[in-house]
Design a protein around this motif. Sequence first.
Motif, PDB file in Angstrom:
ATOM      1  N   ARG A   1      -0.850 -10.151 -11.662  1.00 33.91           N
ATOM      2  CA  ARG A   1      -0.238  -9.699 -10.420  1.00 33.91           C
ATOM      3  C   ARG A   1      -0.303  -8.185 -10.257  1.00 33.91           C
ATOM      4  O   ARG A   1      -0.070  -7.677  -9.159  1.00 33.91           O
ATOM      5  CB  ARG A   1       1.195 -10.206 -10.312  1.00 33.91           C
TER       6      ARG A   1
ATOM      7  N   PRO B   1       5.204  -2.326   1.251  1.00 33.78           N
ATOM      8  CA  PRO B   1       3.768  -2.374   1.057  1.00 33.78           C
ATOM      9  C   PRO B   1       3.018  -2.073   2.349  1.00 33.78           C
ATOM     10  O   PRO B   1       1.810  -2.195   2.383  1.00 33.78           O
ATOM     11  CB  PRO B   1       3.543  -3.812   0.627  1.00 33.78           C
TER      12      PRO B   1
ATOM     13  N   ARG C   1      -5.404  -5.969  -1.468  1.00 32.86           N
ATOM     14  CA  ARG C   1      -5.239  -7.424  -1.430  1.00 32.86           C
ATOM     15  C   ARG C   1      -6.292  -8.097  -0.577  1.00 32.86           C
ATOM     16  O   ARG C   1      -6.566  -9.280  -0.736  1.00 32.86           O
ATOM     17  CB  ARG C   1      -3.839  -7.778  -0.912  1.00 32.86           C
ATOM     18  N   ARG C   2      -6.883  -7.337   0.322  1.00 32.69           N
ATOM     19  CA  ARG C   2      -7.955  -7.898   1.124  1.00 32.69           C
ATOM     20  C   ARG C   2      -9.215  -8.092   0.269  1.00 32.69           C
ATOM     21  O   ARG C   2      -9.985  -9.012   0.492  1.00 32.69           O
ATOM     22  CB  ARG C   2      -8.246  -6.934   2.269  1.00 32.69           C
TER      23      ARG C   2
ATOM     24  N   TYR D   1       1.038 -11.972   1.980  1.00 33.89           N
ATOM     25  CA  TYR D   1       0.730 -10.627   1.492  1.00 33.89           C
ATOM     26  C   TYR D   1      -0.591 -10.614   0.730  1.00 33.89           C
ATOM     27  O   TYR D   1      -1.368  -9.668   0.823  1.00 33.89           O
ATOM     28  CB  TYR D   1       1.846 -10.112   0.584  1.00 33.89           C
ATOM     29  N   ALA D   2      -0.854 -11.693  -0.019  1.00 30.69           N
ATOM     30  CA  ALA D   2      -2.066 -11.742  -0.819  1.00 30.69           C
ATOM     31  C   ALA D   2      -3.319 -11.789   0.048  1.00 30.69           C
ATOM     32  O   ALA D   2      -4.420 -11.571  -0.444  1.00 30.69           O
ATOM     33  CB  ALA D   2      -2.033 -12.946  -1.755  1.00 30.69           C
ATOM     34  N   LEU D   3      -3.160 -12.105   1.341  1.00 28.46           N
ATOM     35  CA  LEU D   3      -4.315 -12.097   2.245  1.00 28.46           C
ATOM     36  C   LEU D   3      -4.419 -10.758   2.976  1.00 28.46           C
ATOM     37  O   LEU D   3      -5.110 -10.645   3.977  1.00 28.46           O
ATOM     38  CB  LEU D   3      -4.189 -13.220   3.267  1.00 28.46           C
ATOM     39  N   GLY D   4      -3.713  -9.772   2.491  1.00 26.82           N
ATOM     40  CA  GLY D   4      -3.811  -8.468   3.125  1.00 26.82           C
ATOM     41  C   GLY D   4      -2.979  -8.349   4.388  1.00 26.82           C
ATOM     42  O   GLY D   4      -3.317  -7.586   5.283  1.00 26.82           O
ATOM     43  N   ALA D   5      -1.884  -9.112   4.474  1.00 23.23           N
ATOM     44  CA  ALA D   5      -1.007  -8.993   5.636  1.00 23.23           C
ATOM     45  C   ALA D   5      -0.063  -7.823   5.429  1.00 23.23           C
ATOM     46  O   ALA D   5       0.344  -7.531   4.304  1.00 23.23           O
ATOM     47  CB  ALA D   5      -0.203 -10.270   5.825  1.00 23.23           C
ATOM     48  N   THR D   6       0.273  -7.151   6.539  1.00 20.47           N
ATOM     49  CA  THR D   6       1.278  -6.097   6.452  1.00 20.47           C
ATOM     50  C   THR D   6       2.646  -6.741   6.606  1.00 20.47           C
ATOM     51  O   THR D   6       2.762  -7.898   6.989  1.00 20.47           O
ATOM     52  CB  THR D   6       1.092  -5.065   7.565  1.00 20.47           C
ATOM     53  N   LYS D   7       3.668  -5.969   6.335  1.00 15.79           N
ATOM     54  CA  LYS D   7       5.027  -6.489   6.441  1.00 15.79           C
ATOM     55  C   LYS D   7       5.303  -6.995   7.859  1.00 15.79           C
ATOM     56  O   LYS D   7       5.912  -8.039   8.043  1.00 15.79           O
ATOM     57  CB  LYS D   7       6.011  -5.378   6.085  1.00 15.79           C
TER      58      LYS D   7
ATOM     59  N   ASN E   1      -3.602  -7.164  -7.934  1.00 16.40           N
ATOM     60  CA  ASN E   1      -3.592  -7.045  -6.469  1.00 16.40           C
ATOM     61  C   ASN E   1      -2.279  -6.456  -5.978  1.00 16.40           C
ATOM     62  O   ASN E   1      -1.896  -6.636  -4.832  1.00 16.40           O
ATOM     63  CB  ASN E   1      -3.890  -8.387  -5.779  1.00 16.40           C
TER      64      ASN E   1
ATOM     65  N   MET F   1      -5.911 -14.001  -4.061  1.00 17.25           N
ATOM     66  CA  MET F   1      -5.050 -14.632  -5.048  1.00 17.25           C
ATOM     67  C   MET F   1      -4.730 -16.065  -4.661  1.00 17.25           C
ATOM     68  O   MET F   1      -4.528 -16.385  -3.501  1.00 17.25           O
ATOM     69  CB  MET F   1      -3.748 -13.843  -5.197  1.00 17.25           C
TER      70      MET F   1
ATOM     71  N   PHE G   1       6.397  -5.703  -5.046  1.00 17.55           N
ATOM     72  CA  PHE G   1       7.582  -6.242  -4.385  1.00 17.55           C
ATOM     73  C   PHE G   1       8.771  -6.348  -5.321  1.00 17.55           C
ATOM     74  O   PHE G   1       9.863  -6.649  -4.891  1.00 17.55           O
ATOM     75  CB  PHE G   1       7.279  -7.636  -3.824  1.00 17.55           C
TER      76      PHE G   1
ATOM     77  N   GLU H   1       4.388 -14.409  -0.289  1.00 23.32           N
ATOM     78  CA  GLU H   1       3.385 -13.902  -1.223  1.00 23.32           C
ATOM     79  C   GLU H   1       1.992 -14.329  -0.782  1.00 23.32           C
ATOM     80  O   GLU H   1       1.045 -13.546  -0.865  1.00 23.32           O
ATOM     81  CB  GLU H   1       3.670 -14.418  -2.631  1.00 23.32           C
TER      82      GLU H   1
ATOM     83  N   VAL I   1      -2.372  -3.019   0.918  1.00 22.79           N
ATOM     84  CA  VAL I   1      -2.854  -4.047   1.846  1.00 22.79           C
ATOM     85  C   VAL I   1      -4.374  -4.166   1.761  1.00 22.79           C
ATOM     86  O   VAL I   1      -4.937  -5.257   1.768  1.00 22.79           O
ATOM     87  CB  VAL I   1      -2.383  -3.722   3.282  1.00 22.79           C
TER      88      VAL I   1
ATOM     89  N   MET J   1       0.748  -7.214  -6.408  1.00 20.07           N
ATOM     90  CA  MET J   1       1.832  -8.096  -5.980  1.00 20.07           C
ATOM     91  C   MET J   1       3.151  -7.689  -6.629  1.00 20.07           C
ATOM     92  O   MET J   1       4.217  -8.029  -6.142  1.00 20.07           O
ATOM     93  CB  MET J   1       1.521  -9.558  -6.328  1.00 20.07           C
TER      94      MET J   1
ATOM     95  N   ARG K   1       9.653 -17.828  -1.172  1.00 26.24           N
ATOM     96  CA  ARG K   1       8.985 -16.579  -1.526  1.00 26.24           C
ATOM     97  C   ARG K   1       7.473 -16.784  -1.587  1.00 26.24           C
ATOM     98  O   ARG K   1       6.695 -15.901  -1.247  1.00 26.24           O
ATOM     99  CB  ARG K   1       9.499 -16.138  -2.893  1.00 26.24           C
TER     100      ARG K   1
END
Lengths: 310, 278
Positions: free
Chosen positions: B71, B6, B107-108, A197-203, B74, B112, B79, A194, B104, B76, A190
């Motif tokens: 969390r 998300p 988070r940019r 996602y935390a870098l601004g990635a989309t699904k 940002n 984190m 989810f 995470e 999204v 998180m 996981r």
Amino acid sequence: MSELHEVGTIGPGLRRRRGRFLGEEGIRLGLAAAAGVAIVITLGIAITLISEALRFFAHVGLAEFLFGRKWAPTFKPPAFGVLPLVAGTLHIVVGSCLIAVPLGLGAALWLSEYASDRGRAIIKPTLEVLAGIPSVVFGYFAINAITPLLRKIMPGVDVFNSLSASVVVGVMVLPLVASLCDDAFRAVPRALREGAYALGATKREVCIQVLIPAALSGVLAAVVLAVSRAVGETMAVALAAGNLAQLTLDPRQSIQTMTGFIVQISAGDVAHGSVEYQTLFAVGLLLFLITLAMNLIANYIFRKFREEYE
Amino acid sequence: MVSQSPSPSPTAAPVRPQAAPTPDSPALSCENVNFFYGETQAIQNVTIDVPRGKVIAFIGPSGCGKSTLLRCFNRMNDFIPDSRLEGRILFHGQDLYAREVDPVQVRRRIGMVFQKPNPFPKSIYDNIAWGPLINGLVPRSGRRAWLDALVERCLRGAALWDEVKDRLGESGLALSGGQQQRLCIARAMALEPEIILMDEPCSALDPRSTQRVEDLIDELRGHYTIIIVTHNMQQAARVSDLTAFYYLGELVEYGPTDELFQRPREPRTEAYITGRFG
């Protein structure tokens, strides 16, 4: 005065009890025998295959068998080139994988990343039911549903054709691919998702650029096992693809696979001990070697890529 | 907040400053935040302002909600199925949980770093380049040079450059735990976020690696707003400007680190920092 034990004797409470010893040994031997059965059977089959195949190769040259382009062992004069059967099997492998791999991968991604618990609770058991349907039912389904449909939408499709068989085998191995890929995706930590996602990635980016590379070992192993299943699939193919051993690229025509040939000859009336009879074992041995190789490759891929990832 | 997906909808507006930021306006502020996992309330009515450019430590015993709150910043927690947030978390005056906000994009801007180092199974170079690449920040022309410069800048910023400059093509997983964590910090920096959230970043590291990460946090002070969750009170005392103490989901005390550790106002804070519970 209390009695002293003689030096060298064991107190009565410590003595090994005979009944108990026999019971333990009996269980151990019984379990070992159960495990040994698998080995004995495998060896027995391998020995039978090899010895009968060797008798076949006393009559027919190995090169003629492997590279001959005509397969007609029951004709006069007979021809023993196995290539048409191998080509027929390849038809099914390529066709079914074109269906099962994208669909299975998609289903697995959906199951592990997109599905709600509810969706998962519905789809997962459904896939297992699909995996549990007997292959003869699939064959029947191919002849009665898929082939008529194909004949309606495509010109020139024969009554027996490799396309219909490929579709149905694809559907058969789909649950295997989906289930193995799903396991592979769920095994990706996981933390990795995470981090992405935390870098601004989309699904979508997480699925394609993080999950699939990280789960590559499992995905590739699933593909190889799917190929192995497709190579070995018999009943559905024998029913839907017919039994015309010919070298062709056209999926609208009838073909014969290695397994299909074995069914045809096994059910027929060739004389025991004749060369025709021995072809069974030669083809069987080739089939056995191919699936064995596939399984070994799957194992190797699984371990090699996993090491890289861990 | 039950959000399964998300993914951004194409029409979602990016987070835009609504009030002109002034040097004094907080980097982030919570207004009466409550957070629930199903029926369980993990955060109770927390209101806190996080000032710009400072290092803020969140401390408290396990299960006090400090990581959960981090969390939330940002998104998180989106989810986690069946979870829900009440109240507002403001970033540049914009509520991060407003309907039109794309997580999204959040988070940019708010990076984190996690408890366990989690580099991607890619090369060191690609670990850093990936964020800007997927976010479309790399200019069309001179991509390679731009990325090379970025990778070097981030690795230098994370005090990792000298150790890895000759092996940027190697897998990030080949690094030691401490190096991996600094790589993850470098990776977060590559997006030039305003805030970096750190969730117990040293808990999986040995003392020497911990020291280096702490030194790094000290160097980043002023350039980024850093919120660090830690179980280690000495660490909080060493690295942070401000400390917030949480207990059972409540913000008990919040103030300058020196004051909080030397003259705690609340008995519960005093009991915790003197080791009587937690």
